[in-house]
Every structure is written in C-alpha cells, then in structure tokens.
Design a protein around this motif. Sequence first.
Motif, PDB file in Angstrom:
ATOM      1  N   LEU A   1      13.100  15.203   4.306  1.00  0.00           N
ATOM      2  CA  LEU A   1      13.103  14.769   2.904  1.00  0.00           C
ATOM      3  C   LEU A   1      13.250  15.950   1.952  1.00  0.00           C
ATOM      4  O   LEU A   1      12.989  17.093   2.311  1.00  0.00           O
ATOM      5  N   ASP A   2      13.649  15.660   0.729  1.00  0.00           N
ATOM      6  CA  ASP A   2      13.749  16.732  -0.270  1.00  0.00           C
ATOM      7  C   ASP A   2      12.347  17.137  -0.730  1.00  0.00           C
ATOM      8  O   ASP A   2      11.374  16.423  -0.494  1.00  0.00           O
TER       9      ASP A   2
ATOM     10  N   ARG B   1       0.816  -1.221   0.000  1.00  0.00           N
ATOM     11  CA  ARG B   1       0.000   0.000   0.000  1.00  0.00           C
ATOM     12  C   ARG B   1       0.842   1.260   0.000  1.00  0.00           C
ATOM     13  O   ARG B   1       0.407   2.292  -0.489  1.00  0.00           O
ATOM     14  N   VAL B   2       2.035   1.203   0.619  1.00  0.00           N
ATOM     15  CA  VAL B   2       2.886   2.397   0.596  1.00  0.00           C
ATOM     16  C   VAL B   2       3.896   2.321  -0.547  1.00  0.00           C
ATOM     17  O   VAL B   2       4.844   3.102  -0.601  1.00  0.00           O
ATOM     18  N   GLY B   3       3.680   1.367  -1.470  1.00  0.00           N
ATOM     19  CA  GLY B   3       4.509   1.309  -2.674  1.00  0.00           C
ATOM     20  C   GLY B   3       5.865   0.676  -2.488  1.00  0.00           C
ATOM     21  O   GLY B   3       6.806   0.966  -3.222  1.00  0.00           O
ATOM     22  N   LEU B   4       6.005  -0.206  -1.495  1.00  0.00           N
ATOM     23  CA  LEU B   4       7.312  -0.824  -1.248  1.00  0.00           C
ATOM     24  C   LEU B   4       7.219  -2.346  -1.284  1.00  0.00           C
ATOM     25  O   LEU B   4       7.952  -3.030  -0.577  1.00  0.00           O
ATOM     26  N   ALA B   5       6.342  -2.864  -2.136  1.00  0.00           N
ATOM     27  CA  ALA B   5       6.125  -4.308  -2.165  1.00  0.00           C
ATOM     28  C   ALA B   5       7.430  -5.075  -2.377  1.00  0.00           C
ATOM     29  O   ALA B   5       7.646  -6.125  -1.794  1.00  0.00           O
ATOM     30  N   GLY B   6       8.307  -4.529  -3.212  1.00  0.00           N
ATOM     31  CA  GLY B   6       9.534  -5.255  -3.543  1.00  0.00           C
ATOM     32  C   GLY B   6      10.688  -5.018  -2.573  1.00  0.00           C
ATOM     33  O   GLY B   6      11.800  -5.452  -2.824  1.00  0.00           O
ATOM     34  N   PHE B   7      10.418  -4.309  -1.472  1.00  0.00           N
ATOM     35  CA  PHE B   7      11.525  -3.924  -0.593  1.00  0.00           C
ATOM     36  C   PHE B   7      11.450  -4.580   0.781  1.00  0.00           C
ATOM     37  O   PHE B   7      12.131  -4.154   1.711  1.00  0.00           O
TER      38      PHE B   7
ATOM     39  N   GLY C   1      15.693   7.898   2.229  1.00  0.00           N
ATOM     40  CA  GLY C   1      14.958   8.601   3.277  1.00  0.00           C
ATOM     41  C   GLY C   1      13.448   8.494   3.105  1.00  0.00           C
ATOM     42  O   GLY C   1      12.724   8.220   4.050  1.00  0.00           O
ATOM     43  N   GLY C   2      12.986   8.676   1.852  1.00  0.00           N
ATOM     44  CA  GLY C   2      11.554   8.606   1.591  1.00  0.00           C
ATOM     45  C   GLY C   2      11.007   7.202   1.811  1.00  0.00           C
ATOM     46  O   GLY C   2       9.910   7.023   2.348  1.00  0.00           O
ATOM     47  N   GLN C   3      11.791   6.201   1.409  1.00  0.00           N
ATOM     48  CA  GLN C   3      11.343   4.809   1.598  1.00  0.00           C
ATOM     49  C   GLN C   3      11.240   4.469   3.075  1.00  0.00           C
ATOM     50  O   GLN C   3      10.312   3.797   3.514  1.00  0.00           O
ATOM     51  N   LYS C   4      12.213   4.967   3.866  1.00  0.00           N
ATOM     52  CA  LYS C   4      12.165   4.713   5.305  1.00  0.00           C
ATOM     53  C   LYS C   4      10.903   5.319   5.905  1.00  0.00           C
ATOM     54  O   LYS C   4      10.257   4.715   6.760  1.00  0.00           O
ATOM     55  N   LYS C   5      10.553   6.531   5.443  1.00  0.00           N
ATOM     56  CA  LYS C   5       9.344   7.182   5.954  1.00  0.00           C
ATOM     57  C   LYS C   5       8.120   6.361   5.610  1.00  0.00           C
ATOM     58  O   LYS C   5       7.173   6.284   6.380  1.00  0.00           O
ATOM     59  N   ARG C   6       8.132   5.768   4.416  1.00  0.00           N
ATOM     60  CA  ARG C   6       6.975   4.975   4.003  1.00  0.00           C
ATOM     61  C   ARG C   6       6.860   3.708   4.842  1.00  0.00           C
ATOM     62  O   ARG C   6       5.753   3.304   5.202  1.00  0.00           O
ATOM     63  N   VAL C   7       8.015   3.107   5.165  1.00  0.00           N
ATOM     64  CA  VAL C   7       7.975   1.935   6.052  1.00  0.00           C
ATOM     65  C   VAL C   7       7.426   2.359   7.414  1.00  0.00           C
ATOM     66  O   VAL C   7       6.577   1.680   7.994  1.00  0.00           O
TER      67      VAL C   7
END
Lengths: 266, 284
Positions: free
Chosen positions: B177-178, B133-139, B149-155
């Motif tokens: 974040l930028d 749902r936060v767009g990190l299915a593959g991570f 940084g952005g991915q960490k926030k999404r997690v």
Amino acid sequence: MNRLVLLTLQVLVAVALIGAWHIATTYQVLGDVKNIRFFFSTPVDVALKIWKFFVTGMIWKHLWITLEETLLAFVIGAGSGVAVGFWFARQPLVAAVFDPYVKMANALPRVVLAPIFMLWFGLGIWSKVALGVTLVFFVVFFNVYQGVKEVSPVILANARMLGMNERQLLRHVYWPSALSWMFSSLHTSVGFALVGAVVGEYLGAASGLGYVIHEAEGTFDVTGVFAGMVVLSAFVLIVDYAVTLFERRLMKWRPGPALNETPPKW
Amino acid sequence: MSNAAAQTGSPPREAIALENLSVYFGTGANAYAAVAKVNLRVASGEFVAIVGPTGCGKSTLLNAVAGLLRPAQGRALTLGRVVNGVTHEAGYLFQQDALMPWKTALANVAVALEVRGVARAEAEDRAQQWLARVGLAGFAARYPHQLSGGQKKRVALAQTLIRDPSILLMDEPFGPLDAQTRGLMGDLLLQLWQADRKAVLFVTHDLDEAIALADRVVVMSAGPAARIVSEHPIDLPRPRNVADIRLDPAFHALQRAIWNDLRTEVMKAFGEQGDGVLQAGASA
C-alpha cells in the motif's frame, strides 16, 4: 470512436462488397456475365433464396437440428472436459500416465474421425454430436486442467488458514477457479461444437445446415451454397451473442477491459 | 469480542513459542537453510514485530507458526501445543491478495464462518457487521477487483478477525500500500487489536511501522541461516496514533538504537546480492 460513425463504416464495408459483387455479375466489367454468375451467383438471387428458405419454412428444421447438435456437443464435451480436467489436475500421477495419450488424441485432425463416427453412431444427429464432443472436450479439458493447477498458492494458503478442509477447498476455491477457466474458453468451445456439427452434416446427413450447403453444392447450385453460408454465419453470430450475454451474467466478478485501451491522441 | 484466553479460564502464558526452530528449503547437498535455531516467545496479548533485511526468512517463521511449513529441526508451539498441520487458532494476513476473486467482499468474509458450520444467513449478518467495523459497510456487494488495495486489505482483515483467532500472523500485510494508506491501516489494526488484545506476530521490513505498532521489535539477521540478532522492548504509551507517534522523541531514540542493529544486517544482505561497492559505504 463514436458508435454511430463506427456502425456507418461497418455498413459501408458491406455495401461496398455487395455492390462490387452486384456490378461484376450484372454488367460486362470483368468478362462474360453468364460465366461469372455460374460461379458466383448474384446478391439478389442469394437474397431471394434466403427469403424463400424462411417463407417456405424449410430452413427451420435444419437450423433446429444444427442447434440441437451444437448444444448437445457442447454440454457433453464441456461436462466431460471439466470432470477429466479436474481429475487430472488433482491426481498428478493419472495426468502423468495419460499425458502422451492425451497429446496424441488431441494432435489427430478430428475430421478423419467423422467416417468412424458415422459407422458407429449412424447418419443421425449422434455422429455429429460425437464429432463436436471430440473438439469441445480438449479445449475445456486443457483450460480446466490449467485452471485447477494454477490456483493462486496465496489464495489456497489463505483458504487453508480459514480452516477449509479438502471438500470445502474444492467447493470454494478449485471449483470456481476451474469454472472461470471453462468460461474463458466458452466462445472457442461453442464455436468448435458448431464446427463439429456442420462438418459432420456436410460429410453425411439428411438434415442440418451443413446438409443444406452440401446438397446445393452437389447440384452446382451456387446460389444455394451462398444462401446456406449466409444463414450459417448469421446463426453463428446469434449463438456467439447468446454466449456473450451468458458470460456477462456469470463472470461479473472478472475485471472488465481497461477503460482506456489506447492512449488519447492530442 | 471477548478475549479467547479469558474464556478458557487459565490462559497459556505463551501464545507462540519457537524452540530451536530451523527450516530448510530443498534437500541433501542443495538444502538451503532459511532460518536456523530461532528461539522466540510471544506472550498472549503481546504485539511482536519482526524486522530484517529482505529475504531473511521472516515469512518463513510465520509459515512455520501457521503450519504451512514443516520445520527441519526444533518446533513451533501455539497456545502450548506443538504445531502439526495448519494452526486453526491462528489468523494469517498475507502480503499478497488472498481474497477469492469470485466472491463478493461480503461472501469473502462470511465464508470464514460458513466453513465452520455457521448458517449462511447468520454468517452474512456477522460479516456485514465486520465490514462495518473496518469501514466498508457500503462495499459488501463489490468484488475484489472493484476495491482499492487498501479496501482489499480491510476485507482481508475482517475475513481473518471474524473467526476470532487467538493468534494473528501478519506478513508485511500493508507492504503493497501507499504510505498514507499504510498509516491508516496501522491505526485501524491497533484500534481493533486494542479491543481484545490478540497475540500478534507482525513481519515487516519497515522499522518505523514496527516501532509504531509493536510492544517488542525483534531484529533478524541476513539469510541464509537467519537468526535473531536482538530484541527491543517498545515502551511507548498506548493507545498510539501511527502518524503522531513518529514525532515523539522517544520514538527517535528507539529508531536509532534498533537501526544500529538492523543496518549491519541490511548491508550484509545487500552485499550478498553482489553489490560490493555499497559495503564500503556501510562501514562509513
């Protein structure tokens, strides 16, 4: 730097050192060869001696004893270091009360304890293990103590907000953090365990690498001393490499070293 | 995700209430009043943003609601109950990295359910869905240091929302974040929030972000003893797009009105940091 170039240079250093040693003990360059041989032996003799160690199989027993002492010292020292470090970090009063004693005990050069340990534990492996434990314990203890105390307050607050109770905090936050600090001191503590074992053997034992070296020294057998030292160094390198492999497996969540440590030269 | 309030039948109208809340740091003569006599109400399903100069005690308010800080006077209530210890109805998104570095993205999200007694297999299953749902299915298998940084926030967002808290506290979550990533994170947050409308208390120093996201913007005064200066309802239509809404003329009108209040406080805070020259500029 290219790996091959690096390896070549490393080998060259060894060749140069051993070559110099060989020339000085074979040809009349620095003075009387016989005299120099008495003090420095020769690379060929040392190599032959090492060959004999392994061919006759006498060295295996000693290697095994030293390894056993090292592992026991590490396991006992690290285990108690983690336990006490954890306890002190979670109980500030206990830490404050024991602080001067811990500092005092750590300030003591461990070698002076060796005779006492001989008296208490005899000439077998346990007096060497005890010496190693006193070295390993403090390294691990200080690291774990620091690690548990310095858990990031944000990670802690976040874990609390996720609903963790004390027991879950211990399991998910404090424990992994403490372990990571213990592993960061792994090379040092395994090295200390080995130092404890060898020094203990050196001071009084019937087997082990320290004993082999000490015995050769007692009969002015310089070749034996050098051969023992070479075997010991190789042994340390292998143990250290095993630690590195172990560390890589367990600490894969840790960021590796930066890709470019030095800026490129144009 | 169903609304927590809908499940309980009669929802408490107020998700968060601060009543005469004051927080001090230190004791005795050295006590520093971070916030003084703050009154604020957040209705269930409402998105409230707090803006104010740096160091004005915005985060202090959040921590008081979360139960991470004990107020000196007054009280904080969540869902009608006085906060006394960590508020389990609330999810908290921190400004700094709060993920456990020794757990993978998946384990970081799953642990939020595991500590509530959900079996590991089920927790990981649901964590995987949240990562998607936060767009990190593959991570899922990545460790925090392997994420941007952005991915960490999404997690962290997934970790907070998987518990389905009825209140969401956010402390400048996108601050580090930028600018582009910040806009995208804002859109993601709005999209997730739109789905089940939790009560949100969102602290930021970025006025544009506050207007773009919130139903109401609260301006705080400069510290010490920070208080609420004014409140501005944001009646921009939803669903919003964080990047596009900034071009809306209504957005600019709001921005001007709120900045008028905020500027005075920002300059005050700036002056207190010992730069008197800039205060002259403030009055110009």
